[in-house]
Design an enzyme around this catalytic site. Structure first.
Site, PDB file in Angstrom:
ATOM      1  N   ARG A  19       0.829  -1.105  -0.004  1.00 44.10           N
ATOM      2  CA  ARG A  19       0.102  -0.067  -0.019  1.00 44.10           C
ATOM      3  C   ARG A  19       1.045   1.134   0.155  1.00 44.10           C
ATOM      4  O   ARG A  19       0.461   2.065  -0.853  1.00 44.10           O
ATOM      5  CB  ARG A  19      -0.987   0.035   1.251  1.00 44.10           C
ATOM      6  CG  ARG A  19      -1.988  -1.070   0.732  1.00 44.10           C
ATOM      7  CD  ARG A  19      -2.991  -1.012   2.027  1.00 44.10           C
ATOM      8  NE  ARG A  19      -2.278  -1.730   3.233  1.00 44.10           N
ATOM      9  CZ  ARG A  19      -2.951  -1.920   4.377  1.00 44.10           C
ATOM     10  NH1 ARG A  19      -4.146  -1.555   4.458  1.00 44.10           N
ATOM     11  NH2 ARG A  19      -2.380  -2.544   5.350  1.00 44.10           N
ATOM     12  N   ASN A  37      -6.905  -3.023   1.123  1.00 43.49           N
ATOM     13  CA  ASN A  37      -6.471  -4.356   1.245  1.00 43.49           C
ATOM     14  C   ASN A  37      -7.833  -5.189   1.262  1.00 43.49           C
ATOM     15  O   ASN A  37      -8.694  -4.890   1.918  1.00 43.49           O
ATOM     16  CB  ASN A  37      -5.914  -4.690   2.605  1.00 43.49           C
ATOM     17  CG  ASN A  37      -4.399  -4.736   2.504  1.00 43.49           C
ATOM     18  OD1 ASN A  37      -3.843  -4.708   1.310  1.00 43.49           O
ATOM     19  ND2 ASN A  37      -3.638  -4.779   3.530  1.00 43.49           N
TER      20      ASN A  37
END
Ligand code: ZN
Ligand code: ZN
Ligand code: FE
Length: 744
Positions: A19, A37
């Site tokens: 990320r 996610n």
């Protein structure tokens, strides 16, 4: 004109800094949108210039975070009125996707240099980690991977850690195990809280045995150069001769004792940080009892930050062996350690970061520049293995010794870490627990259950219980080895495969173990095998080189029996003669491993074994001392449409040479013979089937001398040789092959 795309990325993309990587990339390219996610994937929305979005995706594929593994990217243009002004990271969501769990990663160089920096707030902090390193599988309680679903959830982040955790430019952005002195776990010696590492070193110098809690379980540690302590450890652990692994401070220390080539160096310092079997240069001060009768030493480098801190105060090799009693599972909890290791360890070193899943150290060796995995565990499991076929949701139960199981669907197989010998009661419990954990975490509900054909394997009993709930199938052991190689190496063509090992239950009720197959993923045919020979004396005889040798002599060379075993008990002799001659209470076996045991015993190298494979291993070590290039005569004949390899002429000649030649020469000549047999059969089969691909699977191919000799010869004759790469060649790899029965 701005465009908007939804991008889904599948693979190992969680807990590996994905990320923050995407966040930074989007900022750099002036793109807006978001990322989150999900189960087994990340979902991205990007908005911006088409060109830049293209660049964005190119960059993701070209230069992803080092620990990630992208399996698939889906891109879809969406039409929206919504305008995004910035790029943001949003909360994790759960859906019905595929779960992936990252294996545990050795501490990285960045973290190590912080740990060494007196100005850093994590100076000498024993649990330092970041998005690129640290525990994963061993702390995960549930998925998606987020701090409150790990065993770190009980440690509330301090404000400093919280700042790093939420700062996309930090090395620790969303590093779930993040912590520091103020907020994280701690390490202590039972009864002592200060100067821990100085004291651990003092205890080691003092000849004490320490139980030290590690990443996947407890180690038993002691000074490898203290002979008396090593004897004590062997006695207490009830492990008379099986080699112990050693942890060494750094590569320099390793190179003092062992030969290390380029590939070995690479795997020693890899993020997986396995135990590597290295050729011994000189043992110097290391106790010869660490790896008795062995030319190799199992060595690893430190991998947890606190291992490094121990070596700051201790300058010698340390035995680091699994904290367990002989065949039991590795101990993982503090109270469990106190209970089970109380008669082994003098000192206990605990920490309070709970281990959610136990896992042993992995073991590998390098031969012909290739990595061969002997035990697939920490650092490797449970990373999925991509296979070249599609399977229904399936669970394969593996074998009995060195057990692993596999759970998979579509074209992924998640192989469990090494579990051990299922005959041990606690190991069986751990096996069932781990199966349940895999099903729960990976969200794969098996529809097909696959087990070994052996009627007496505990996994077969286990499978019986499920007959009412799902389809249960069985597969012959060596065929599972065959398919394991094909799936491991993604071989789609036809191949000739030698499956040589100790034992496996055969389709004709005999014990197989020296099998030759021809086939592909679609079908396999047994085209040859070693000639069956009898072993008398029930289940345990098959593990005793002496019983094998006596059985063989009674059957084929009765006149030599008294001479080779002058002290044989007349009563035992009479019983065994009766069994062999009447064919009662005997096994017939084509096992190649047992022929190694037989020769090892005839040469008086080993009559009784203390661990599996010992007689064959010591025969190999003896053979390494000779350069003999000759081989014994052997006979290959045809029977029921199969080649049968007759060992009689080999043993006859060995019995003749025993009194005249040196043991290493005979042992080496025997190795050359097995290698020659493989070559001759390969050439015969190439003639018939027009196949040039040769595969090896089965425990016998852990024999490095045999492996090298044979590979060399086959390559010279224009064959391509395939050995295992991702899973062990021993029974630790067969659950992968069993998955073939889950094929759609
Ligand atoms: Zn790190
Ligand atoms: Zn903190
Ligand atoms: Fe096997």
């Amino acid at each position: 004109m701005h465009k908007t795309y939804k991008i889904k990325i599948y693979g190992i993309v969680q807990g590996v800094g994905f990320r923050p990587f995407i966040f930074k990339l989007a900022k750099d390219l002036n793109l807006t949108g978001w990322i989150f996610n999900s189960t087994g994937s990340v979902h991205i929305l990007v908005q911006g210039q088409e060109e830049r979005i293209k660049l964005f995706i190119d960059n993701i594929l070209k230069d992803p975070p080092p620990l990630s593994r992208i399996e698939k990217i889906e891109k879809e243009r969406i039409f929206t009125e919504e305008i995004f002004n910035e790029f943001s990271i949003i909360e994790s969501k759960e859906d019905q996707g595929f779960n992936f769990i990252s294996p545990d990663i050795a501490v990285c160089d960045d973290c190590l240099s912080e740990m060494r920096d007196p100005r850093d707030r994590r100076y000498k902090y024993p649990f330092i980690n970041c998005t690129n390193c640290g525990p994963r599988y061993t702390i995960i309680l549930d998925l998606p991977y987020d701090r409150d679903k790990t065993t770190m959830k009980i440690f509330e982040m301090c404000s400093e850690c919280e700042r790093e955790y939420t700062d996309p430019s930090s090395r620790r952005f969303h590093a779930q195990p993040i912590s520091c002195y103020d907020c994280g776990p701690s390490i202590w010696i039972e009864g002592e809280r200060t100067d821990i590492f100085e004291k651990i070193a003092d205890y080691l110098k003092d000849g004490k045995i320490l139980a030290i809690k590690g990443i996947g379980g407890f180690h038993l540690a002691c000074d490898a150069t203290n002979h008396k302590t090593v004897i004590k450890l062997r006695e207490r652990k009830k492990r008379p001769s099986k080699p112990f692994a050693i942890m060494m401070k750094d590569l320099d220390m390793i190179k003092k004792y062992c030969y290390v080539n380029e590939e070995e160096e690479k795997i020693l310092i890899s993020k997986e940080r396995p135990i590597v079997l290295l050729r011994i240069k000189n043992l110097y001060d290391i106790s010869p009892l660490v790896s008795p009768n062995n030319e190799y030493l199992g060595v690893m480098l430190p991998y947890a930050p606190y291992h490094y801190l121990i070596f700051d105060h201790f300058d010698k090799p340390i035995i680091m062996t699994s904290g367990n009693l002989s065949d039991e599972p590795i101990v993982k909890d503090n109270h469990e350690a106190k209970e089970k290791l109380k008669n082994i360890a003098d000192i206990f070193v605990f920490h309070n970061r709970e281990i959610s899943h136990r896992i042993d150290d992995s073991v590998v060796f390098i031969e012909n520049k290739e990595v061969n995995i002997i035990r697939r565990a920490r650092g490797y499991a449970p990373e999925p293995i991509k296979i070249p076929i599609k399977i229904k949701p399936s669970l394969a139960l593996g074998g009995e010794l060195k057990n692993t199981f596999s759970l998979g669907k579509e074209n992924y197989v998640f192989m469990s870490p090494h579990i051990g010998d299922l005959k041990d009661k606690d190991t069986l419990t751990a096996y069932e627990e781990t199966i349940n954990e895999f099903i729960r975490l990976l969200k794969i509900e098996p529809e097909i259950l696959i087990h070994d054909l052996h009627p007496q394997y505990l996994s077969t009993d286990f499978a019986e219980k499920f007959k009412r709930y799902m389809e249960v199938k069985s597969i012959q052991h060596h065929k599972a080895h065959f398919f394991s190689l094909l799936l491991d190496r993604e071989i789609k063509d036809e191949i000739i495969c030698f499956s040589f090992d100790g034992t496996g239950y055969g389709e004709d009720g005999n014990i197989w173990g020296g099998e030759v197959f021809v086939g592909s993923i679609d079908k396999v045919e047994r085209v040859g095998h070693f000639k069956y020979f009898p072993i008398a004396g029930g289940n345990y005889a098959i593990e005793s080189p002496k019983k094998i040798a006596i059985s063989y002599l009674i059957k084929y060379f009765p006149e030599k029996l008294e001479k080779l075993f002058p002290n044989i008990d007349p009563f035992e002799k009479e019983i065994m003669e009766k069994m062999i001659n009447k064919g009662e209470n005997i096994f017939y076996t084509s096992s190649c491993g047992r022929i190694f045991d037989l020769v090892s015993c005839l040469l008086k190298i080993r009559e009784h074994i203390e661990y599996e494979g010992q007689a064959a291993i010591e025969l190999e070590m003896t053979a390494m001392r000779s350069e003999n290039q000759k081989y014994y005569n052997f006979r290959i004949f045809e029977e029921n449409n199969k080649f049968v390899i007759d060992t009689y002429p080999i043993i006859e000649e060995i019995l003749y040479e025993i009194e005249k030649k040196e043991k290493p020469d005979i042992a080496r000549k025997f190795h050359n013979t097995i290698s020659q047999i493989i070559l001759v059969i390969s050439e015969m089969l190439r003639e018939i089937f027009k196949i040039k691909k040769i595969g090896f699977s089965g425990g016998v191919f852990q024999n490095r001398l045999l492996l090298t000799l044979t590979t060399l010869k086959l390559n010279e004759r224009g064959f391509q040789v395939y050995t295992h790469k991702k899973v062990p060649t021993n029974d630790g790899g067969i659950s992968l092959g069993q998955m073939i029965l889950g094929k759609e």
